[in-house]
Design an enzyme around this catalytic site. Structure first.
Site, PDB file in Angstrom:
ATOM      1  CE1 TYR A 141      -2.853  -2.840   0.166  1.00 27.74           C
ATOM      2  CE2 TYR A 141      -4.017  -2.470   2.130  1.00 27.74           C
ATOM      3  CZ  TYR A 141      -3.851  -3.490   1.165  1.00 27.74           C
ATOM      4  OH  TYR A 141      -4.835  -4.340   0.921  1.00 27.74           O
ATOM      5  CE  LYS A 190       1.188 -17.457  -2.680  1.00 26.61           C
ATOM      6  NZ  LYS A 190       0.669 -19.039  -2.334  1.00 26.61           N
ATOM      7  CG  ASP A 222      -2.263 -19.845  -0.649  1.00 30.77           C
ATOM      8  OD1 ASP A 222      -1.582 -20.358   0.229  1.00 30.77           O
ATOM      9  OD2 ASP A 222      -1.639 -20.748  -2.071  1.00 30.77           O
ATOM     10  CG  ASP A 246      -7.278  -4.419   3.927  1.00 26.56           C
ATOM     11  OD1 ASP A 246      -8.655  -3.926   4.949  1.00 26.56           O
ATOM     12  OD2 ASP A 246      -7.618  -3.684   2.873  1.00 26.56           O
ATOM     13  CG  ASP A 250     -12.764  -7.114   5.265  1.00 23.63           C
ATOM     14  OD1 ASP A 250     -12.206  -6.159   5.647  1.00 23.63           O
ATOM     15  OD2 ASP A 250     -13.815  -6.771   4.252  1.00 23.63           O
TER      16      ASP A 250
END
Ligand code: NAD
Length: 355
Positions: A141, A190, A222, A246, A250
């Site tokens: 970001y 990852k 994942d 992020d 959620d």
């Protein structure tokens, strides 16, 4: 006297902030705490007024406060603006200016909200109590980004960049938090594909050596997304980077019932903090008086705990929320029960905080 800057923002932001403030005032009266509360324009509202999502006046107000309480920003009205002129750019600038690199997002399943979770009952039997520790001021970001024309159209890029010290300091926050919980850290990356994740993993392993009493496991992002819906009980503290945090938070919000339930604290290792619900401005329900204010109210509790050290007042708010849920009070997003409006839910929490 605690100085609190309030940034209501857009959409349901001002609606939920109003309820959060009511609760803050109620605990203030009960515990004789004095707050200097000042409101500042932020996000889309600030773009309309000043052409800037994070104007100087707001920045100065936030930087001179002990804590910042934020609603949410964004909405279709500003979606066509260029990336750095959008409300969300203000959000990143705010976090960067406050240097709040550690984002704590507790995802707790209240027993009374089992029905609101999309998971099967047997997966919820042992409860869910996860603390997501998300790196907040680095990674993709904030890395180099751009868009440039090429023969066949455009090339756009956003670069994931992490330095050792950024990973180290967020890992310390996660391990320290784990010491006060079930003593397990799941570091999510990852590393099978990304160089930045390999540095992440190596650095986390170094930090882990200082915390022999905490169990460390690594998990690919994942797999983590899958494990969260398959066996959420296995997690205690999830430590991860900005983007993975992020997304995973959620997902965690949904499995504990609603995104309207998750508060957050963004810290930098001292008392100054930024507190906000994890949800966005929810333009689809703005103005309908149905937004769930509990994530904001629980963010106020985190502010009292982390910025002001007012543990008892924070605990009062959490207990009031739990009692309201236990007695069957719900906002529309939480499903069956005695459905209250945003304002009525705020009033209910104030009533229970008072006594
Ligand atoms: P969102 O979180 O605003 O909404 C997702 C869904 O959850 C919607 O259906 C919404 O109605 C529901 N929801 C969210 N909060 C709720 C609450 N308190 N009570 C009941 N239901 C709730 O995410 P989105 O739709 O992807 O984004 C909408 C806007 O918010 C966009 O402009 C986005 O950029 C912005 N956004 C801002 C923040 C922030 O300010 N921190 C975070 C995420 C998204």
């Amino acid at each position: 006297m605690y100085k609190v800057a309030i940034l209501p923002g857009d959409g349901i932001g001002p609606e939920v902030i109003k309820e959060g403030l009511k609760v803050l005032k109620a605990v203030g009266e009960k515990y004789n705490l004095r707050f200097e509360i000042k409101e500042y324009p932020f996000g889309g509202e600030a773009i309309d007024k000043y052409g800037d999502p994070y104007p100087e006046e707001t920045k100065n107000g936030c930087l001179s406060s002990d804590a910042v309480l934020l609603g949410a920003v964004g909405g279709p009205k500003w979606d066509r603006l260029e990336g750095n002129k959008r409300p969300e750019a203000g959000l990143l600038a705010l976090r960067k200016s406050l240097k709040v690199y550690a984002n704590l997002r507790p995802a707790v399943l209240y027993p009374y909200l089992k029905k609101a979770s999309p998971l099967k009952d047997e997966l919820l039997e042992k409860g869910i109590d996860i603390l997501i520790v998300r790196e907040l001021t680095g990674g993709i970001y904030f890395g180099p980004k751009g868009i440039e024309p090429i023969d066949s159209g455009f090339r756009a890029y956003d670069m994931e960049v992490y330095e050792t010290h950024e990973i180290e300091r967020i890992a310390v926050i996660a391990f320290e938090a784990a010491l006060k919980r079930k003593r397990k850290v799941t570091s999510v990356d990852k590393a099978n594909v990304l160089e930045s994740s390999r540095l992440w993993r190596k650095t986390v392993e170094e930090v882990a050596k200082r915390y022999p009493e905490v169990e460390l496991e690594h998990m690919y992002v994942d797999n983590c997304a899958m494990q969260l819906v398959k066996n959420p009980t296995q997690f205690d503290v999830i430590l991860t980077n900005n983007m993975f945090g992020d997304i995973l938070s959620d997902e965690a919000a949904q499995i504990v019932g609603s995104i309207g339930m998750l508060p957050s604290a963004s810290l930098r290792g001292d008392k100054v903090g930024l507190y906000e619900p994890i949800h966005g401005s929810a333009p689809d329900i703005a103005g309908k008086k149905i937004a769930n204010p509990l994530a904001t109210i629980l963010s106020v509790a985190m502010m009292l705990q982390y910025s002001f050290g007012e543990e008892e007042a924070a605990q009062d708010i959490r207990k009031a929320v739990e009692r309201a849920l236990e007695e069957g009070f719900r906002t529309a997003d939480l499903g069956e029960g005695i459905v209250l409006s945003t304002e009525e839910m705020g009033d209910k929490i104030v009533e229970y905080v008072k006594g």
